[in-house]
Design a protein around this motif. Structure first.
Motif, short mmCIF file in Angstrom:
data_model
loop_
_atom_site.label_atom_id
_atom_site.label_comp_id
_atom_site.label_asym_id
_atom_site.label_seq_id
_atom_site.Cartn_x
_atom_site.Cartn_y
_atom_site.Cartn_z
N VAL A 146 0.84 -1.19 0.00
CA VAL A 146 0.00 0.00 0.00
C VAL A 146 0.88 1.25 0.00
O VAL A 146 0.72 2.15 -0.80
N VAL A 147 1.82 1.25 0.93
CA VAL A 147 2.70 2.39 1.10
C VAL A 147 3.40 2.71 -0.21
O VAL A 147 3.40 3.83 -0.69
N ASN A 148 4.01 1.69 -0.78
CA ASN A 148 4.79 1.93 -1.98
C ASN A 148 3.96 2.55 -3.08
O ASN A 148 4.34 3.56 -3.67
N MET A 149 2.80 1.96 -3.37
CA MET A 149 2.01 2.44 -4.50
C MET A 149 1.57 3.88 -4.28
O MET A 149 1.78 4.75 -5.13
N ILE A 150 0.96 4.17 -3.13
CA ILE A 150 0.43 5.53 -2.93
C ILE A 150 1.56 6.55 -2.88
O ILE A 150 1.45 7.62 -3.47
N ASN A 151 2.66 6.19 -2.23
CA ASN A 151 3.77 7.14 -2.22
C ASN A 151 4.36 7.35 -3.61
O ASN A 151 4.79 8.45 -3.95
N ARG A 152 4.36 6.27 -4.42
CA ARG A 152 4.84 6.45 -5.80
C ARG A 152 3.90 7.35 -6.60
O ARG A 152 4.35 8.20 -7.38
N VAL A 153 2.60 7.20 -6.42
CA VAL A 153 1.65 8.11 -7.07
C VAL A 153 1.99 9.55 -6.69
O VAL A 153 2.06 10.44 -7.54
N ARG A 154 2.26 9.76 -5.41
CA ARG A 154 2.52 11.13 -4.92
C ARG A 154 3.85 11.69 -5.45
O ARG A 154 3.97 12.90 -5.64
N GLU A 155 4.82 10.80 -5.68
CA GLU A 155 6.08 11.25 -6.28
C GLU A 155 5.89 11.58 -7.76
O GLU A 155 6.40 12.57 -8.27
N GLN A 156 5.16 10.70 -8.44
CA GLN A 156 5.07 10.81 -9.91
C GLN A 156 3.94 11.73 -10.36
O GLN A 156 3.96 12.21 -11.49
#
Lengths: 252, 252, 252
Positions: free
Chosen positions: C2-12
């Motif tokens: 969960v963490v990885n995906m949402i944080n990646r959305v926020r980075e990208q």
């Protein structure tokens, strides 16, 4: 000066005709009501000129443009020019597609705005400068003042370039506003609503550059006040408090 | 009577088809859900009659009218008349332009509303009376009851005239509502949402004049309650509290 | 995960192009911004393919469909398929009318979605199953997993079926989400916004089934958190707190 203009808007409640994008209509109407103006939003080619003639100002925003709307904007814009009311053009996302860019030029060939308001990427595009853009929001660095002067000269209009610092130009006078808050970039339509308030401010007699600067300052301070409210914990709760803050009394 | 009608709406969750203006669609849908109804909003000529036949009520609001929508309204309105469900017409801004005025007459020639709901200026225009108007909101003084009776007689419908005091007429019975709050005039779409709730109230069996009066009363009291909430500091924070208040339980 | 995906959305901050219904545009844009994506919403046939080619994902939602929009959806969908970006289709109200059902089939014949997302009634309709429906919201009981598998097989796509429990299927893997709150059914557009967030999640590298499941879980937990906030007293005050909660930090 701030006081006078905003209080005059509240006394006169200028009717501002909007041909704007579908995403922000409700937010824009509520924000303009809070600021002190009176919104009307018609789209039909058959009535946009008549609605403009009833109004004290016109805002054109191309955020969800389609063919009928381009024609409506030209009809409304010509009516605004004829009766001499202020007209603000917001070329949302103009660099994003050929269609939007061309439509923007079609409008600018037939209609003379009082002010063109956009971010650096949108304004740069209008003078064939290149600024790195991502969708409808400008992300690149640029010399905003230089862009503002180029747009002002080419289109012979006032210009407002929004960004971390807002840079404006009206009749060769350049002004910079530093109020504001990052929440404005985390909600949809904050730039669009600003265009509506700028239009309302231009309906008041006096120096238009003072009115534009006063509106930018009030807008940014409203965002700062709302963001500082103890009940605001994110962009969702920021929105209603920001509308409240736009309606706040202006001290004399 | 208030209790019965609103609780019946909440039990039956009537599906209300809206062909309404683009500014208020989201606010109207959330407000009707809070009141107890179920909103659907279709616009395509190809499906509006079918959607109406699935529905228990139809609201037509001309706030952002265009040609395709006029045709859609007539198709939906005829379907509503055929299956005998309540139909509320909100002639938003009818006096503002010839186009809007004519479109309104085209609709009224083909469709029979159960109730016409508007402000004094809009209703006066439908019976060729003159009331001073400013954009879509009526600002002039007028004998509202007289206007309501004239509209009721000419179009053989129920009528609701909104204002500081709301005046209604259904089957020769006149009623007056005095609940409400000035915040309702400081946000966009409060009149439009009321039209949706009036439609929902008419889907309940019983005396329609009682249902209209009960809806007006509930609407105004919800505004009063929301405005009195300690967290409400302006029109922005009023909106979510007003939606909450529309959903409030009704005591038996 | 969960963490990885949402944080990646926020980075990208993936740019998601929406062709969606007019009721939910503002709420969807604010909700996607809070989640971490970047919304763009164009409708003109002349530019939807170009806008799609600038984007990292495409959402198609047929809630207020009309002819021009069907064509725009096909143009945008084909562009998305050509450049290989994720495409989510939300067949809102597909069983309600012949027009909507046929339009949905026209889109599905020309465009291949990555995920089809709907309620049980909408999904069942796509595979000619009968589920009791009321307007655009499914109310009947059905074996959601069976429907999800049928849709996945017929259209060779991922599927998300929303309901009290959400059931999804991606590449033969079935997953169930149990987070959520009844308030989501009391506001308009909660399903529509979810479609937008699912699109954003699919722009991140990794297992798409994990991303869909993580988005469903985050969405439901955000609703639970917002509903539990002491200031929330009804559906109106739920909305801004829900947007806040979508923006909440995700713990590692």
């Amino acid at each position: 000066m701030v006081v006078n203009m905003i209080n005059r808007v509240r006394e006169q409640r200028p009717l501002i005709h909007h041909i704007t994008n579908a995403v922000v209509m409700n937010f824009t109407a509520n924000g303009l009501l809070a600021f002190g103006g009176s919104p009307i939003m018609a789209n039909a080619k058959q009535e946009v000129a008549d609605v403009t003639r009833l109004s004290q100002g016109l805002l054109l925003n191309i955020g969800t443009l389609h063919e009928d709307q381009v024609e409506a904007m030209i009809l409304a814009g010509k009516a605004a020019n004829e009766i001499g009311i202020p007209l603000v053009l917001d070329p949302v996302g103009a660099p994003a597609t050929r269609y939007r860019s061309d439509a923007c030029q079609r409008i600018l060939q037939e209609v003379k705005p009082t002010v063109i308001k956009g971010n650096a990427g949108e304004l740069a595009h209008l003078v064939n400068q290149d600024v790195e853009t991502k969708g409808v929001d400008s992300t690149g660095e640029a010399d905003h003042e230089a862009i503002v002067r180029l747009v002002a000269e080419k289109y012979q209009t006032g210009v407002v370039c929004t960004g971390e610092k807002d840079v404006g130009c009206m009749e060769d006078e350049v002004f910079v506003n530093e109020t504001g808050h990052p929440y404005l970039a985390q909600i949809t339509g904050s730039g669009c609503l600003l265009g509506s308030l700028l239009t309302a401010s231009l309906t008041v007699e006096g120096n238009p550059e003072d009115h534009l600067m006063a509106t930018l300052s009030h807008y940014g301070r409203a965002a700062e006040e709302a963001a500082a409210h103890p009940d605001v914990e994110g962009p969702g709760t920021f929105i209603p408090r920001f509308i409240d803050a736009l309606a706040m009394e202006v001290e004399t």
